[in-house]
Design a protein around this motif. Structure first.
Motif, PDB file in Angstrom:
ATOM      1  N   GLY A  24       0.796  -1.221   0.000  1.00  0.00           N
ATOM      2  CA  GLY A  24       0.000   0.000   0.000  1.00  0.00           C
ATOM      3  C   GLY A  24       0.823   1.264   0.000  1.00  0.00           C
ATOM      4  N   GLY A  25       1.965   1.254   0.665  1.00  0.00           N
ATOM      5  CA  GLY A  25       2.786   2.451   0.730  1.00  0.00           C
ATOM      6  C   GLY A  25       3.386   2.831  -0.597  1.00  0.00           C
ATOM      7  N   THR A  26       4.044   1.892  -1.248  1.00  0.00           N
ATOM      8  CA  THR A  26       4.691   2.196  -2.523  1.00  0.00           C
ATOM      9  C   THR A  26       3.677   2.454  -3.626  1.00  0.00           C
ATOM     10  OG1 THR A  26       4.887  -0.198  -2.890  1.00  0.00           O
ATOM     11  CG2 THR A  26       6.818   0.933  -2.012  1.00  0.00           C
ATOM     12  N   VAL A  27       2.578   1.714  -3.619  1.00  0.00           N
ATOM     13  CA  VAL A  27       1.560   1.906  -4.652  1.00  0.00           C
ATOM     14  C   VAL A  27       0.900   3.269  -4.508  1.00  0.00           C
ATOM     15  CG1 VAL A  27      -0.659   1.097  -5.548  1.00  0.00           C
ATOM     16  CG2 VAL A  27       1.114  -0.560  -4.939  1.00  0.00           C
ATOM     17  N   SER A  28       0.508   3.617  -3.274  1.00  0.00           N
ATOM     18  CA  SER A  28      -0.198   4.880  -3.067  1.00  0.00           C
ATOM     19  C   SER A  28       0.698   6.084  -3.341  1.00  0.00           C
ATOM     20  CB  SER A  28      -0.751   4.949  -1.639  1.00  0.00           C
ATOM     21  OG  SER A  28       0.283   4.784  -0.683  1.00  0.00           O
ATOM     22  N   ILE A  29       1.961   6.034  -2.922  1.00  0.00           N
ATOM     23  CA  ILE A  29       2.838   7.188  -3.158  1.00  0.00           C
ATOM     24  C   ILE A  29       3.160   7.299  -4.645  1.00  0.00           C
ATOM     25  CG2 ILE A  29       5.085   6.050  -2.879  1.00  0.00           C
ATOM     26  CD1 ILE A  29       4.074   9.455  -1.386  1.00  0.00           C
ATOM     27  N   ALA A  30       3.225   6.178  -5.354  1.00  0.00           N
ATOM     28  CA  ALA A  30       3.480   6.215  -6.792  1.00  0.00           C
ATOM     29  C   ALA A  30       2.292   6.819  -7.544  1.00  0.00           C
ATOM     30  CB  ALA A  30       3.775   4.809  -7.317  1.00  0.00           C
ATOM     31  N   VAL A  31       1.079   6.395  -7.173  1.00  0.00           N
ATOM     32  CA  VAL A  31      -0.120   6.942  -7.807  1.00  0.00           C
ATOM     33  C   VAL A  31      -0.254   8.434  -7.494  1.00  0.00           C
ATOM     34  CG1 VAL A  31      -2.639   6.833  -7.900  1.00  0.00           C
ATOM     35  CG2 VAL A  31      -1.300   4.725  -7.788  1.00  0.00           C
ATOM     36  N   PHE A  32       0.062   8.795  -6.246  1.00  0.00           N
ATOM     37  CA  PHE A  32       0.002  10.207  -5.868  1.00  0.00           C
ATOM     38  C   PHE A  32       0.949  11.040  -6.725  1.00  0.00           C
ATOM     39  CE2 PHE A  32       2.136  13.618  -3.530  1.00  0.00           C
ATOM     40  CZ  PHE A  32       1.070  14.475  -3.335  1.00  0.00           C
ATOM     41  N   THR A  87      -4.210  10.654   1.275  1.00  0.00           N
ATOM     42  CA  THR A  87      -4.784  10.159   2.535  1.00  0.00           C
ATOM     43  C   THR A  87      -4.617   8.650   2.642  1.00  0.00           C
ATOM     44  OG1 THR A  87      -7.002   9.916   1.561  1.00  0.00           O
ATOM     45  CG2 THR A  87      -6.479  12.019   2.591  1.00  0.00           C
ATOM     46  N   TRP A  88      -4.683   7.953   1.529  1.00  0.00           N
ATOM     47  CA  TRP A  88      -4.436   6.510   1.501  1.00  0.00           C
ATOM     48  C   TRP A  88      -3.011   6.225   1.975  1.00  0.00           C
ATOM     49  CZ3 TRP A  88      -3.801   3.520  -3.758  1.00  0.00           C
ATOM     50  CH2 TRP A  88      -3.453   2.187  -3.498  1.00  0.00           C
ATOM     51  N   PHE A  89      -2.058   6.970   1.416  1.00  0.00           N
ATOM     52  CA  PHE A  89      -0.666   6.742   1.817  1.00  0.00           C
ATOM     53  C   PHE A  89      -0.467   7.025   3.299  1.00  0.00           C
ATOM     54  CE2 PHE A  89       3.448   8.649   2.784  1.00  0.00           C
ATOM     55  CZ  PHE A  89       4.284   7.573   2.512  1.00  0.00           C
ATOM     56  N   CYS A  90      -1.007   8.147   3.778  1.00  0.00           N
ATOM     57  CA  CYS A  90      -0.791   8.518   5.182  1.00  0.00           C
ATOM     58  C   CYS A  90      -1.473   7.536   6.129  1.00  0.00           C
ATOM     59  CB  CYS A  90      -1.299   9.933   5.431  1.00  0.00           C
ATOM     60  SG  CYS A  90      -0.257  11.194   4.657  1.00  0.00           S
ATOM     61  N   SER A  91      -2.611   6.980   5.728  1.00  0.00           N
ATOM     62  CA  SER A  91      -3.257   5.970   6.571  1.00  0.00           C
ATOM     63  C   SER A  91      -2.404   4.714   6.639  1.00  0.00           C
ATOM     64  CB  SER A  91      -4.652   5.639   6.034  1.00  0.00           C
ATOM     65  OG  SER A  91      -4.579   5.016   4.763  1.00  0.00           O
ATOM     66  N   TRP A  92      -1.758   4.371   5.532  1.00  0.00           N
ATOM     67  CA  TRP A  92      -0.841   3.218   5.528  1.00  0.00           C
ATOM     68  C   TRP A  92       0.350   3.474   6.447  1.00  0.00           C
ATOM     69  CZ3 TRP A  92       4.317   3.128   4.069  1.00  0.00           C
ATOM     70  CH2 TRP A  92       4.911   1.863   3.998  1.00  0.00           C
ATOM     71  N   LEU A  93       0.950   4.655   6.326  1.00  0.00           N
ATOM     72  CA  LEU A  93       2.103   4.980   7.154  1.00  0.00           C
ATOM     73  C   LEU A  93       1.716   5.009   8.631  1.00  0.00           C
ATOM     74  CD1 LEU A  93       5.074   5.826   7.300  1.00  0.00           C
ATOM     75  CD2 LEU A  93       4.335   8.201   7.013  1.00  0.00           C
ATOM     76  N   ALA A  94       0.552   5.602   8.931  1.00  0.00           N
ATOM     77  CA  ALA A  94       0.095   5.655  10.316  1.00  0.00           C
ATOM     78  C   ALA A  94      -0.170   4.263  10.867  1.00  0.00           C
ATOM     79  CB  ALA A  94      -1.164   6.512  10.416  1.00  0.00           C
ATOM     80  N   SER A  95      -0.684   3.364  10.028  1.00  0.00           N
ATOM     81  CA  SER A  95      -0.960   2.003  10.497  1.00  0.00           C
ATOM     82  C   SER A  95       0.330   1.259  10.829  1.00  0.00           C
ATOM     83  CB  SER A  95      -1.761   1.231   9.445  1.00  0.00           C
ATOM     84  OG  SER A  95      -0.962   0.928   8.308  1.00  0.00           O
TER      85      SER A  95
END
Length: 238
Positions: A24-32, A87-95
């Motif tokens: 989730g982290g790499t995918v979300s930051i890449a899409v962002f 927000t997807w990325f930050c939720s992943w990082l926070a988790s």
């Protein structure tokens, strides 16, 4: 030889053995990044001229808006969706941080992500408002909307990155998931991001260069951290 404390080892073990959500982290930051770069490109590469600065003459802002209506709306749409992805990325990082037992740090990181994403989302939405005929017909209104869009997408976004990179860097460092230098870089970037508020002091906006420095360096740091965590968290499966 360095020896980690038992609490650090237990925190890292909890992350390693938690339910896998590593990609989730790499995918979300890449899409962002893809959407964010598209949003920036629409306002630069595909526009007839450079996007006006907030302190540019009103006539220049009006001319750019009239000549690049479709470009501005497409840029706004891309930035708004990019905000949701962030927000997807930050939720992943926070988790990930939460699974190390650092609940308060996880909440701070997630809150910073929400504020940053909200600023970017509203900046994107205001591109549509700025292109409305009634807005273009009123020069003072257009100038205010243009400046508010800059404040939301610039200082608000970058300042909100400070708790993400600083608190996140410290929490992950103490959990033994980041190298010391990478964690300390996060703290330093947090200070730089907070410094972007200083650009609001001069009336002429002469310190606006602090905004892109804090933005892109912090996003680069978050990308590196996402890759590191993806490799380390995903090493052990339950």
């Amino acid at each position: 030889m360095s020896v980690q404390s038992p609490s650090t080892n237990r925190a890292a073990e909890r992350v390693a053995t938690a339910p896998a959500r590593e990609p989730g982290g790499t995918v979300s930051i890449a899409v962002f990044f893809l959407l964010f770069i598209l949003g920036v490109m629409f306002n630069s590469v595909f526009a007839t001229a450079t996007y006006p600065a907030p302190d540019d003459p009103a006539d220049l802002i009006l001319e750019w808006r009239r000549d690049n209506g479709d470009v501005a709306r497409l840029s706004g749409a891309a930035l708004s969706v990019a905000a949701l992805v962030f927000t997807w990325f930050c939720s992943w990082l926070a988790s990930v941080i939460h699974r190390t037992g650092r609940t308060q740090a996880a909440f701070v990181v997630f809150a910073g992500g929400l504020f940053s994403a909200l600023g970017l989302f509203l900046c994107g939405v205001l591109q549509w408002v700025a292109q409305r005929p009634e807005t273009l017909a009123e020069m003072p209104v257009l100038r205010v909307v243009h400046q508010i869009a800059f404040i939301l997408g610039g200082p608000l976004v970058v300042t909100s990155l400070a708790p993400i990179v600083a608190v996140g860097g410290i929490a992950l460092l103490r959990a033994g998931l980041l190298h010391k230098w990478l964690g300390y870089v996060g703290v330093a970037l947090g200070v730089i991001c907070l410094g972007s508020v200083v650009m609001l002091i001069p009336e002429d906006g002469s310190l606006a260069f602090l905004v892109p420095i804090g933005r892109f360096l912090s996003l680069l740091w978050l990308t590196v951290v996402a890759v590191v965590l993806t490799r380390r968290v995903g090493r052990v499966r339950p």
